[in-house]
Design a protein around this motif. Sequence first.
Motif, mmCIF file in Angstrom:
data_model
loop_
_atom_site.group_PDB
_atom_site.id
_atom_site.type_symbol
_atom_site.label_atom_id
_atom_site.label_comp_id
_atom_site.label_asym_id
_atom_site.label_seq_id
_atom_site.Cartn_x
_atom_site.Cartn_y
_atom_site.Cartn_z
ATOM 1 N N GLU A 350 -7.910 -2.995 -5.649
ATOM 2 C CA GLU A 350 -8.477 -2.213 -6.238
ATOM 3 C C GLU A 350 -7.758 -0.786 -5.058
ATOM 4 N N LYS A 353 -4.198 -0.787 -3.577
ATOM 5 C CA LYS A 353 -3.460 -0.121 -4.761
ATOM 6 C C LYS A 353 -3.168 1.377 -4.802
ATOM 7 N N SER A 354 -3.906 1.441 -4.394
ATOM 8 C CA SER A 354 -4.600 3.685 -5.010
ATOM 9 C C SER A 354 -4.711 4.044 -3.083
#
Length: 361
Positions: A350, A353-354
Amino acid sequence: MKKVLFTLITLISLNVNSQSIDYELYTLDNGLDVILHQENSSPVVTVSVMYHVGAKDEIEGRTGFAHFFEHLLFEGTKNIERGKWFDIVSSNGGSNNANTSHDRTYYYETFPSNSLELGLWMESERMLHPIINQIGVDTQNEVVKEEKRQRIDNAPYGALIYGTAVDPYLYPKHPYGRSVIGSMEDLDAATLQEFIDFNNKWNNPNNAVLVVAGDIEIEKTKNLIEAYFGDIPNNGEVPVRETVVEDPISETIKLTEYDSNIQIPAKAFLYRTPGMTDRDSYVLQYISAVLSGGKSSRMVKRMKDDEKIALEVIAFNQPQQDYGKYLMVALPVGETSLEKLSTTMDEEIEKIKSDLISERE
């Protein structure tokens, strides 16, 4: 028996840069592609031939042929006595090896640069004059069976490393779902003529790339290549391959594999990824370095050093021609649960991805 839990899902894509190497590419009249790279800093040269044939080119019921030929084509040639290949290489100060993937088969010799011509002659012999007979087939059949026992059947995490437990789920349609080493039953059932036909179909100049790299003179090397490879005929046109397109993986697949060879279980995430020529394949190489490429990488620092929940952790992309495979694997420390490893790896995904990757990374 300990368990290894694999989770298969799809992945995202980012960005990456690549390194440039000077080379010259040209093609002989018989279709053989040639790549030359001159590097005169050390008196060493490598001669290699890559044939565009791998496990994905086999047919159902006759798997394992490409890998089998990796072994069989060291048996000997019209002008190299059976069993003498490795003796010739070592007695001239060289080394050699070969390997097979789903996409290609690769052979090479590395010699002192004054033995360049020897390396070219040996690879031209392999291409033009291989001896494929029953004694060679029978001998290498036993060698391959022993390799399978050592590397897959009796090796810790062998089913994960070589994909036999997971690839059928990543590639339910594509032949990447079959193992490179193939079925021993298929090899036992194959006839000598089937092996000869496979060689004639795939191991031709128009389906190969010759690479010569190291301490060479370009024009002299070109003349030698023409002399040894220029007249090698093709047995036919390059076979046309069927394009197999996988459906998207729409939901997580969870698989438990039992391995009697291990004492420590492993948690693994596997992702089907784009083929090696796709930009995202290079991005994934960069992501691997950020996640587990050294002591200061994100997963290593967090899971091994800071939280001390992982004995080992690794993330890497395995690029292939049609599709790739990305693996994230962690081994727990002590009583750390596999669920804890899973949660932590998910959190790192995550973050990728962020959050932007920092300049320091």
